[in-house]
Design an enzyme around this catalytic site. Sequence first.
Site, PDB file in Angstrom:
ATOM      1  CG  ASP A  13      -1.889  -1.183   1.201  1.00 49.59           C
ATOM      2  OD1 ASP A  13      -2.243  -1.652   0.109  1.00 49.59           O
ATOM      3  OD2 ASP A  13      -2.237  -1.664   2.309  1.00 49.59           O
ATOM      4  CE  LYS A  16       2.426  -2.491  -4.317  1.00 50.86           C
ATOM      5  NZ  LYS A  16       2.110  -2.139  -2.933  1.00 50.86           N
ATOM      6  N   GLY A  40      -4.524  -4.299  -3.848  1.00 46.78           N
ATOM      7  CA  GLY A  40      -5.520  -3.272  -4.155  1.00 46.78           C
ATOM      8  C   GLY A  40      -4.720  -2.044  -4.529  1.00 46.78           C
ATOM      9  CG  HIS A  41      -1.907  -2.077  -6.962  1.00 46.20           C
ATOM     10  ND1 HIS A  41      -0.974  -2.629  -7.789  1.00 46.20           N
ATOM     11  CD2 HIS A  41      -1.690  -2.627  -5.745  1.00 46.20           C
ATOM     12  CE1 HIS A  41      -0.221  -3.466  -7.104  1.00 46.20           C
ATOM     13  NE2 HIS A  41      -0.637  -3.499  -5.863  1.00 46.20           N
ATOM     14  CD  GLN A 222       0.752  -8.890  -2.594  1.00 49.23           C
ATOM     15  OE1 GLN A 222       1.383  -9.503  -3.441  1.00 49.23           O
ATOM     16  NE2 GLN A 222      -0.493  -8.518  -2.774  1.00 49.23           N
TER      17      GLN A 222
END
Length: 434
Positions: A13, A16, A40-41, A222
């Site tokens: 988080d 990225k 979750g990007h 990650q």
Amino acid sequence: MSCVVIVGAQWGDEGKGKIVDIYTEDAEIVVRYAGGPNAGHTLVVGDDKLVVRLLPSGILRPQTRCVLAQGMVIDPDVLLGEVDELIRRGHRDVEKRLCVSDRAHLILPYHVLVDTLREAAPGGIGTTKKGIGPAYEDKARRTGVRAGDLRDPVRLGQRIRAALEAWAPTIKHLGGEVPSAEEMLAKLEASTKRMVSLLANTSLIVDAAVREGKRVMLEGAQGTLLDIDHGTYPFVTSSSAVAGGASIGTGIGPNRISTVLGITKAYATRVGSGPFPTELNDGDGQHLREVGAEFGSVTGRPRRTGWLDLPALRYASRVNGIDGLALTKLDVLTGLSRIQVCIAYDTPEGRTEEFPIDYLDVPGVVKPVYQEMPGWSEKLDGVRVLDELPKAARNYVRFLEEAAKVPLFLLSVGPRRSETIVLHNPFVGRAAAP
Ligand code: GDP
Ligand code: IMO
Ligand code: MG
């Protein structure tokens, strides 16, 4: 040759998604090389916000081809759901720009079931419950189902039956009900045709692109401290999140990678259990969570927050070979009267500037040593060049860059594309001296 890896330098988080989106303005191919829908990007364009979980973060750039490579674990329902959501938002050509490695492993409902049952039992580590661990376990145990198996219904049935047989004792032990292979196959049938149309030998595609001199971005998921080998084991994910994983997960040689870009926040966060030596449980931690909107983009869980850890950042720099840093969320520190940065650790063997990862299993054995720096009260979201930063913020950035021993490539002062100061673009030219 320009093949750039983007890797999280903390516990995930770091931002990225935003950084990949920024640099893919110049990229022709973006490849996700590890992980699955645990990621979750977040992409913010204008007033629109999109959180991608399996799709590469280059997906909003119309010229970019997006690849889900073989190091990933892919839940077909999640993937097709994301594709449909993009089509609904007007990106009608998504499927034409997308390909999926036929060697990537599938996440099937029994993986999600096992992950969820384990998390409900004592000893859960706070996973995202998306089936990641069990899917990688199947891969290592050689009972996995690969995306390419979808092409052959007979083989698919055999693979799923064998996997279910292997999982049955675990599921029963955890108090669950073993699903039937027929139920799995019927569920998969609905997505098989669309999935098969996306399959490709993605190692060939990416290698050819690199050889042709195309600009290729390899997008990590990650972060370094969640990596299966280099993270705070066992409180980690089950894949190789580090830059080395980009070579294996994509299927190109390590010498094809030209730049490794590490992403770090100006502070630290972590979701789920596990060591976090600079964690804050006070008003400053609350400030970081509220101002930084630190709630999981996949699970909505409040993220744990803390001060930036320089020994951890240097560790990430070492194990990834980071060439340049993107520093995100500097704006979130606005309003703190003073900022602490962990510069070293006191350990039973004395003070060290290394990240004492082997001591972290037992809480309290090591103590972070902090340097205090003055804060600032000015908002930063309008800042577009470094010299416009308030003096204290400029000093903080300069201090981090020197202590991390890595040049700053980018500074982010808000979630939007415009709230970015690009100092160096790894696809264009050489890095300027800090
Ligand atoms: P990722 O998993 O590394 O892609 O990061 P996430 O998307 O899970 O979390 C990063 C969050 O911070 C997202 O909500 C982004 O929109 C947001 N974000 C990214 N960069 C900045 C920044 O510089 N400032 C602020 N305030 N938010 C940012
Ligand atoms: P992005 O790509 C933050 C964490 C989970 C848990 C541990 C193992 O958005 O940075 P898993 O479901 O992978 O078996 O969970 O890893 N985790 C993440 N934390 N960002 C992520 O991804 C994460 N993916 C997994 O919270 O602690
Ligand atoms: Mg995320």
